[in-house]
Design a protein around this motif. Structure first.
Motif, mmCIF file in Angstrom:
data_model
loop_
_atom_site.group_PDB
_atom_site.id
_atom_site.type_symbol
_atom_site.label_atom_id
_atom_site.label_comp_id
_atom_site.label_asym_id
_atom_site.label_seq_id
_atom_site.Cartn_x
_atom_site.Cartn_y
_atom_site.Cartn_z
ATOM 1 N N LEU A 78 0.822 -1.211 0.000
ATOM 2 C CA LEU A 78 0.000 0.000 0.000
ATOM 3 C C LEU A 78 0.859 1.265 0.000
ATOM 4 C CD1 LEU A 78 -0.054 1.434 3.070
ATOM 5 C CD2 LEU A 78 -1.630 -0.416 3.550
ATOM 6 N N LEU A 79 2.136 1.125 0.410
ATOM 7 C CA LEU A 79 3.044 2.267 0.343
ATOM 8 C C LEU A 79 3.277 2.725 -1.093
ATOM 9 C CD1 LEU A 79 5.685 1.089 2.982
ATOM 10 C CD2 LEU A 79 3.863 2.779 3.313
ATOM 11 N N GLY A 80 2.959 1.839 -2.047
ATOM 12 C CA GLY A 80 3.116 2.195 -3.462
ATOM 13 C C GLY A 80 1.798 2.338 -4.196
ATOM 14 N N ASP A 81 0.666 2.417 -3.482
ATOM 15 C CA ASP A 81 -0.650 2.581 -4.122
ATOM 16 C C ASP A 81 -0.736 3.902 -4.876
ATOM 17 O OD1 ASP A 81 -1.460 0.192 -3.098
ATOM 18 O OD2 ASP A 81 -2.780 1.025 -1.552
ATOM 19 N N VAL A 82 -1.356 3.864 -6.060
ATOM 20 C CA VAL A 82 -1.547 5.090 -6.836
ATOM 21 C C VAL A 82 -3.018 5.335 -7.176
ATOM 22 C CG1 VAL A 82 0.774 4.988 -7.844
ATOM 23 C CG2 VAL A 82 -1.138 3.886 -9.039
ATOM 24 N N ALA A 83 -3.906 4.358 -6.884
ATOM 25 C CA ALA A 83 -5.337 4.543 -7.159
ATOM 26 C C ALA A 83 -6.111 3.424 -6.492
ATOM 27 C CB ALA A 83 -5.611 4.546 -8.661
ATOM 28 N N LEU A 84 -7.437 3.643 -6.364
ATOM 29 C CA LEU A 84 -8.361 2.573 -6.039
ATOM 30 C C LEU A 84 -9.263 2.396 -7.244
ATOM 31 C CD1 LEU A 84 -9.667 2.877 -2.358
ATOM 32 C CD2 LEU A 84 -7.736 1.611 -3.239
ATOM 33 N N GLY B 42 -2.443 0.521 -14.682
ATOM 34 C CA GLY B 42 -1.685 1.761 -14.658
ATOM 35 C C GLY B 42 -1.403 2.291 -16.051
ATOM 36 N N LEU B 43 -1.075 1.375 -16.980
ATOM 37 C CA LEU B 43 -0.824 1.796 -18.355
ATOM 38 C C LEU B 43 -2.101 2.328 -19.006
ATOM 39 C CD1 LEU B 43 1.537 -1.051 -19.673
ATOM 40 C CD2 LEU B 43 2.173 1.242 -18.911
ATOM 41 N N ARG B 44 -3.222 1.670 -18.719
ATOM 42 C CA ARG B 44 -4.498 2.108 -19.323
ATOM 43 C C ARG B 44 -4.903 3.510 -18.848
ATOM 44 N NH1 ARG B 44 -6.080 -3.422 -18.701
ATOM 45 N NH2 ARG B 44 -7.166 -3.051 -16.729
ATOM 46 N N HIS B 45 -4.590 3.821 -17.595
ATOM 47 C CA HIS B 45 -5.050 5.082 -17.008
ATOM 48 C C HIS B 45 -3.925 6.105 -16.835
ATOM 49 C CE1 HIS B 45 -9.142 3.654 -15.945
ATOM 50 N NE2 HIS B 45 -8.528 2.470 -15.872
ATOM 51 N N ASN B 46 -2.763 5.810 -17.433
ATOM 52 C CA ASN B 46 -1.631 6.740 -17.379
ATOM 53 C C ASN B 46 -1.269 7.110 -15.949
ATOM 54 O OD1 ASN B 46 0.368 8.188 -18.695
ATOM 55 N ND2 ASN B 46 -0.834 10.076 -18.721
ATOM 56 N N LEU B 47 -1.235 6.115 -15.077
ATOM 57 C CA LEU B 47 -0.951 6.329 -13.663
ATOM 58 C C LEU B 47 0.549 6.282 -13.400
ATOM 59 C CD1 LEU B 47 -3.688 3.982 -12.164
ATOM 60 C CD2 LEU B 47 -3.745 6.488 -12.198
ATOM 61 N N PRO B 48 1.012 6.971 -12.375
ATOM 62 C CA PRO B 48 2.425 6.852 -11.997
ATOM 63 C C PRO B 48 2.689 5.471 -11.406
ATOM 64 C CG PRO B 48 1.242 8.148 -10.366
ATOM 65 C CD PRO B 48 0.273 7.905 -11.504
ATOM 66 N N MET B 49 3.956 5.082 -11.376
ATOM 67 C CA MET B 49 4.356 3.795 -10.800
ATOM 68 C C MET B 49 5.375 4.054 -9.709
ATOM 69 S SD MET B 49 4.571 1.470 -14.258
ATOM 70 C CE MET B 49 5.207 2.727 -15.347
ATOM 71 N N ILE B 50 5.082 3.568 -8.512
ATOM 72 C CA ILE B 50 5.929 3.851 -7.352
ATOM 73 C C ILE B 50 6.587 2.550 -6.897
ATOM 74 C CG2 ILE B 50 6.008 4.744 -5.005
ATOM 75 C CD1 ILE B 50 3.412 6.275 -5.637
ATOM 76 N N ASN B 51 7.897 2.477 -7.048
ATOM 77 C CA ASN B 51 8.643 1.314 -6.587
ATOM 78 C C ASN B 51 9.093 1.553 -5.160
ATOM 79 O OD1 ASN B 51 10.234 -0.985 -6.352
ATOM 80 N ND2 ASN B 51 12.024 0.032 -7.218
ATOM 81 N N ILE B 52 8.633 0.708 -4.228
ATOM 82 C CA ILE B 52 8.944 0.896 -2.810
ATOM 83 C C ILE B 52 9.992 -0.090 -2.309
ATOM 84 C CG2 ILE B 52 6.651 1.817 -2.332
ATOM 85 C CD1 ILE B 52 6.121 -1.024 -0.991
ATOM 86 N N GLY C 136 14.594 -6.907 -1.541
ATOM 87 C CA GLY C 136 13.288 -7.094 -0.918
ATOM 88 C C GLY C 136 13.074 -6.297 0.359
ATOM 89 N N ARG C 137 13.737 -5.150 0.472
ATOM 90 C CA ARG C 137 13.523 -4.288 1.641
ATOM 91 C C ARG C 137 12.783 -3.013 1.223
ATOM 92 N NH1 ARG C 137 16.304 -5.489 6.175
ATOM 93 N NH2 ARG C 137 17.685 -7.307 6.023
ATOM 94 N N ILE C 138 12.166 -2.348 2.218
ATOM 95 C CA ILE C 138 11.469 -1.097 1.939
ATOM 96 C C ILE C 138 12.507 -0.001 1.701
ATOM 97 C CG2 ILE C 138 9.809 0.598 2.788
ATOM 98 C CD1 ILE C 138 8.604 -2.160 2.306
ATOM 99 N N ARG C 139 12.370 0.710 0.612
ATOM 100 C CA ARG C 139 13.323 1.754 0.244
ATOM 101 C C ARG C 139 13.225 2.955 1.191
ATOM 102 N NH1 ARG C 139 15.336 1.219 -4.966
ATOM 103 N NH2 ARG C 139 15.898 3.431 -4.916
ATOM 104 N N ASP C 140 14.321 3.678 1.317
ATOM 105 C CA ASP C 140 14.296 4.941 2.059
ATOM 106 C C ASP C 140 13.500 5.985 1.273
ATOM 107 O OD1 ASP C 140 15.821 3.846 4.025
ATOM 108 O OD2 ASP C 140 17.721 4.698 3.329
ATOM 109 N N PRO D 107 11.262 6.173 -2.319
ATOM 110 C CA PRO D 107 10.711 5.387 -3.433
ATOM 111 C C PRO D 107 11.081 5.976 -4.792
ATOM 112 C CG PRO D 107 9.004 6.735 -2.440
ATOM 113 C CD PRO D 107 10.216 6.905 -1.578
ATOM 114 N N GLU D 108 11.114 5.102 -5.791
ATOM 115 C CA GLU D 108 11.325 5.550 -7.172
ATOM 116 C C GLU D 108 9.962 5.749 -7.820
ATOM 117 O OE1 GLU D 108 15.509 3.334 -8.372
ATOM 118 O OE2 GLU D 108 13.625 2.247 -8.593
ATOM 119 N N ILE D 109 9.791 6.883 -8.504
ATOM 120 C CA ILE D 109 8.502 7.185 -9.130
ATOM 121 C C ILE D 109 8.724 7.308 -10.635
ATOM 122 C CG2 ILE D 109 6.506 8.730 -9.139
ATOM 123 C CD1 ILE D 109 7.590 9.835 -6.440
#
Length: 953
Positions: free
Chosen positions: A227-233, A290-300, A305-309, A311-313
């Motif tokens: 959920l730290l990388g959620d961009v939409a519901l 995400g591709l269909r709706h032109n949403l950003p992508m957040i890599n956490i 396999g650890r949580i990033r300090d 995130p990459e957007i």
């Protein structure tokens, strides 16, 4: 010959004999017809398993069969460097032995460690292949990281890159955090795993009380850490519950980021709450949304396999966004993903945003090499545009240039090819073919075979530093070049000209897409014929089923149901087998279950059967089904088959001398039995060759079994013994010549399936035939003689066999020992039967121990007898004083009832209008003739019952 067949004594000796004499070698100067099979290269880390043994047996059968037909055969052998598996094994060994991981060495140092390991352990599977009897050309053995092979891979990459078929892009891939590389779908093992589903509240940002009765949306998730990388519901546009929430927003719990509510059919109205969290950087379905709706992508996540300090957007084109800044709460930074999951759930619960938790069995992806859980991850990878290569590969199969056997796999091939996606060809490993790309400090890209060539080609000064791409190519990339790279491509040479395209590929259905389809695409791209047309890698693809255990379960080390082919060949004690099978048990209770299962199945361990019995079993099981159930009882049966062949051969060698079949071989008469077995063998050759030509190895095994066991041993040898034991017979020389000729031909016929025992016996039998050649494997394969037909001999012999069986059955029915001589009477015989009895009655006498044979005329009184009806005659055994009359009448009534039931069944069948309309004419004719025969037998039995009933002693 020794009394008992001992496979262990002969197999290694014979294989050394074959290899030393060069019988496996191919010839690049031959004018013969060429036949080539490439072996699917096994991993150097592996050992011979049931799948290998099954497929390699089939390949060896084909190679030996075509070699014996005088063709110039090449079975191209080699092994695969197995990038992930090999690197993982060596790194694990280094940690155990030296306490260091890979990154504590330079790349060159670590690669040298792997080469050292290969030198010491990498030949295990090759040596096991020898035990199976594989007649491969060992002098042409290849390894995918050999210099010539590496050169072919580099050339292939350069050509594809220059043709704009290779590109680099950031996309979502299967990422293994344990070994920190992308892996293919084939290397992902999906397991049903007990877990939970968490229902989390996402607070609405706007006041939606006029259209929605809650202040939040509830989302069910099995991976709450993402959920730290959620961009939409997402909600389904047809879902009335949320139909008026378009354009509204929610807050992501814990981070309080604002994300939109979107409409997308990915959300399932019937599943959970109908709301789906969209995390494009960590879920394949979400990525498409995400591709269909032109949403950003957040890599956490980090690569381990650890949580990033931070995130990459990325935007939907995978371009890094350096403007937006999304913060990850401090308390989650640098936590392992699963530790973070627990902490996130704890924090959400404190906020009152956890609606409920329910147990849930989830399909979890695991890396088959590392055993770790796979993460969908946004990473930069190299891709091959296979969509441009697929059309010609589809066309090759549609037009029949390539044939799949069984044909049903055409549809599987087409379904994959029509939905084909670009192929991720890069791996983040050190062991493999390093991608021939160089970068300068400005990330400019340079293509070349080596740095010297790059500098020269692009005019780059030596003071400008260049770094080669760190990634290596997917192991499947080099394997996809296998049919032509092993033959010397990119150089033009005689082997490539003679043996390409190859003839047959033997493989499993599970890699039709991952290997077979890619071989077809790349071969047709790189290899062209003399007319400039794309050349296919092989003409036929024979797809085998998957070997399963006796319960239909997939064989797995973790289940302990794996059977090692070498253990069947050499045998293994119960203790050693238990130790071997429980070695990989993950839980103590599983170890106990495996141990009990082995003790029940193999209370005495596995008895050695030898290679031939194992090969024969594989051949007999090679049906067209997708799943093949392994049966240890059949293995035992085919071990007995080998013993039967050994004992029959021993009998012949003990009873035939050189001078009897060489000096006198042109001066002999053939008995009915000699003529019959010759005709039967000729027909066996015909149907056996057809079975091999049509890839029905199961039929071939059954045909061979039927001829040797029943026709040759059970019948012909019994007739032969009669003639041999009567030295004054005019047929004595004929039967001895026939015994030798049929056995020698039979050994050649059986050799492709059971090579060791046939070679061992043939080396002795050839001394009786004046054959000077060294080995059976270079002898001519038996051919069908179209002119060798004699229906009269077949008919007469079949009648004698039926009469023998009938007489023996009478003995059994009245419990009269075969050692006691009895008289028999023939009654109601026709002229054909009379002729057979007059000519061949001696066979009946000696085979069934008869005192006398009497033919009764129609007006002679019939004594009280046990009766059997056969074609054209009644067989009577006078039983006065031996049995109860009432018992015999009862037996005859049972026989009469059987005939009536068969008649009734056929009459119903022939009265069926649909059957009469659709059935082949020969079937209808055969059924009508059977009705006539059964009716005649019924009338005779009724008369016989009346006769016995009226009989007075």
């Amino acid at each position: 010959m020794k009394k008992n067949f001992d496979p262990q004594e002969i197999e290694k000796r014979l294989y050394c004999f074959w290899e030393k004499n060069g019988f496996f070698k191919s010839n690049n100067k031959s004018n013969k017809k060429n036949f080539c099979i490439v072996i699917p290269p096994p991993n150097i880390t592996g050992s011979l398993h049931m799948g290998h043994a099954f497929q390699q047996t089939i390949m060896d059968i084909l190679i030996r069969y075509h070699r014996m037909q005088g063709e110039n055969t090449l079975w191209q052998v080699g092994t695969d460097h197995a990038g992930i598996a090999t690197q993982a094994i060596v790194e694990k060994n280094l940690i155990l032995k030296e306490g260091k991981n890979r990154k504590e060495y330079t790349r060159q140092e670590f690669i040298k460690k792997i080469w050292d390991w290969k030198q010491q352990y990498g030949k295990k599977i090759i040596n096991q292949m020898r035990r199976l009897g594989n007649s491969v050309d060992w002098e042409r053995e290849r390894f995918t990281l050999d210099p010539d092979m590496s050169n072919a891979v580099t050339e292939a990459f350069i050509m594809l890159y220059k043709d704009h078929l290779i590109y680099r892009k950031k996309r979502l891939v299967n990422w293994d955090p344990a070994i920190q590389t992308v892996i293919s779908d084939l290397e992902v093992e999906n397991r049903l795993t007990e877990s939970f589903k968490w229902y989390i509240k996402y607070p609405l940002l706007e006041d939606c009380s006029s259209c929605y009765d809650k202040k939040y949306l509830i989302v069910a998730t099995t991976r709450p850490e993402t959920l730290l990388g959620d961009v939409a519901l997402a909600v389904n546009p047809k879902d009335r519950r949320y139909s008026r929430l378009s354009g509204k927003h929610v807050l992501v719990p814990l981070s309080n980021r604002v994300i939109p509510i979107i409409f997308d059919e990915h959300a399932d109205l019937e599943k959970d709450t109908g709301c789906v969290k969209i995390t494009p950087a960590h879920d394949f379905d979400d990525y498409q949304v995400g591709l269909r709706h032109n949403l950003p992508m957040i890599n956490i996540l980090t690569i381990d396999g650890r949580i990033r300090d931070i995130p990459e957007i990325y935007n939907s084109d995978s371009i890094l966004n350096t403007f937006d800044c999304i913060l990850i709460p401090e308390k989650f930074k640098n936590l392992d993903r699963f530790v973070a999951r627990e902490k996130i759930i704890y924090e959400i619960k404190l906020l009152g945003l956890l609606e409920k938790v329910i147990p849930h069995v989830n399909m979890i992806p695991y890396g088959d090499r590392s055993g770790g859980i796979i993460e969908p991850m946004l990473t930069n990878q190299w891709y091959l545009r296979v969509s441009r290569l697929a059309p010609m590969a589809i066309k090759a199969v549609k037009e029949g240039i390539i044939t799949f056997i069984p044909k049903q796999y055409n549809n599987l091939y087409f379904s994959w090819m029509k939905e084909i996606q670009d192929w991720c060809i890069s791996r983040q490993l050190w062991w493999g073919h390093r991608i021939p790309i160089w970068y300068d400090k400005h990330e400019n890209v340079y293509l070349g075979r080596n740095e010297i060539e790059v500098r020269k080609q692009y005019s780059i000064d030596t003071d400008i530093k260049l770094e080669q791409e760190e990634d290596v190519l997917d192991t499947w990339f080099s394997s996809s070049l296998w049919t032509f790279s092993t033959l010397g491509w990119p150089s033009k040479n005689k082997f490539l000209e003679l043996f390409h395209p190859t003839n047959v590929l033997v493989s499993g259905f599970d890699i039709i897409f991952f290997w077979i389809a890619r071989m077809i695409m790349l071969t047709m791209y790189f290899i062209k014929d003399k007319n400039g047309q794309p050349e296919v890698p092989f003409k036929t693809v024979y797809i085998t089923g998957l070997i399963r255990d006796e319960n239909g379960m997939k064989m797995s080390k973790s289940k302990g149901n794996v059977i090692d082919p070498i253990d069947m060949i050499d045998g293994i004690t119960l203790e050693a087998l238990i130790k071997k099978c429980t070695k990989n048990a993950l839980k103590p209770n599983l170890e106990k279950i495996i141990k009990e299962g082995i003790q029940n199945k193999f209370p005495n361990g596995i008895i050695a059967t030898g290679t031939d019995a194992v090969r024969f079993t594989f051949s007999a099981l090679a049906s067209t089904t997708r799943d093949i159930i392994w049966d240890m009882n059949r293995l035992k049966g085919y071990r007995n088959f080998c013993n039967k062949l050994w004992n029959a051969s021993r009998f012949i060698l003990m009873n035939v001398k050189y001078e009897e079949v060489i000096i006198k071989k042109t001066f002999h008469e053939l008995s009915l039995a000699d003529q019959w077995i010759t005709l039967e063998f000729n027909n066996t050759v015909k149907i056996y060759r057809h079975a091999l030509d049509t890839y029905r190895f199961d039929h071939a095994a059954n045909i061979l079994y039927d001829f040797l066991w029943y026709k040759f041993c059970d019948w012909y040898l019994e007739f032969a013994k009669i003639l041999i034991n009567h030295d004054d017979s005019i047929y004595l020389t004929g039967v001895k010549c026939t015994l030798v000729n049929i056995l020698e031909s039979l050994l050649r016929l059986a050799h492709p399936i059971i090579p060791f025992i046939t070679e061992e016996i043939w080396q002795r039998i050839k001394l009786l035939t004046n054959i000077k050649d060294k080995s059976i494997m270079i002898q001519k394969f038996p051919e069908y003689n179209i002119n060798l037909i004699n229906k009269s001999v077949i008919h007469d012999m079949e009648w004698i066999q039926n009469a023998v069986i009938a007489i023996r059955n009478i003995r059994l029915s009245i419990n009269v020992s075969s050692k006691k001589s009895i008289p028999i009477l023939f009654y109601n015989i026709n002229s054909t039967v009379k002729r057979i009895i007059q000519l061949y009655g001696i066979y009946l006498k000696l085979l069934t121990n008869l005192k006398s044979i009497t033919i009764l005329s129609s007006n002679e009184k019939v004594p009280f007898s046990v009766t059997k009806l056969i074609d054209g005659a009644e067989i009577l055994v006078p039983m006065s004083g031996l049995i109860d009359k009432n018992l015999e009448i009862s037996r005859l009534y049972k026989e009469l009832n059987k005939i009536k039931l068969n008649l009734q069944r056929l009459e119903v069948k022939l009265s069926n209008k649909k059957f009469m309309m659709l059935a082949p004419l020969d079937i209808i004719k055969k059924d009508k003739l059977t009705v006539i025969k059964l009716t005649d037998m019924k009338v005779k039995l009724i008369k016989k019952i009346k006769l016995i009933s009226d009989y007075r002693e």
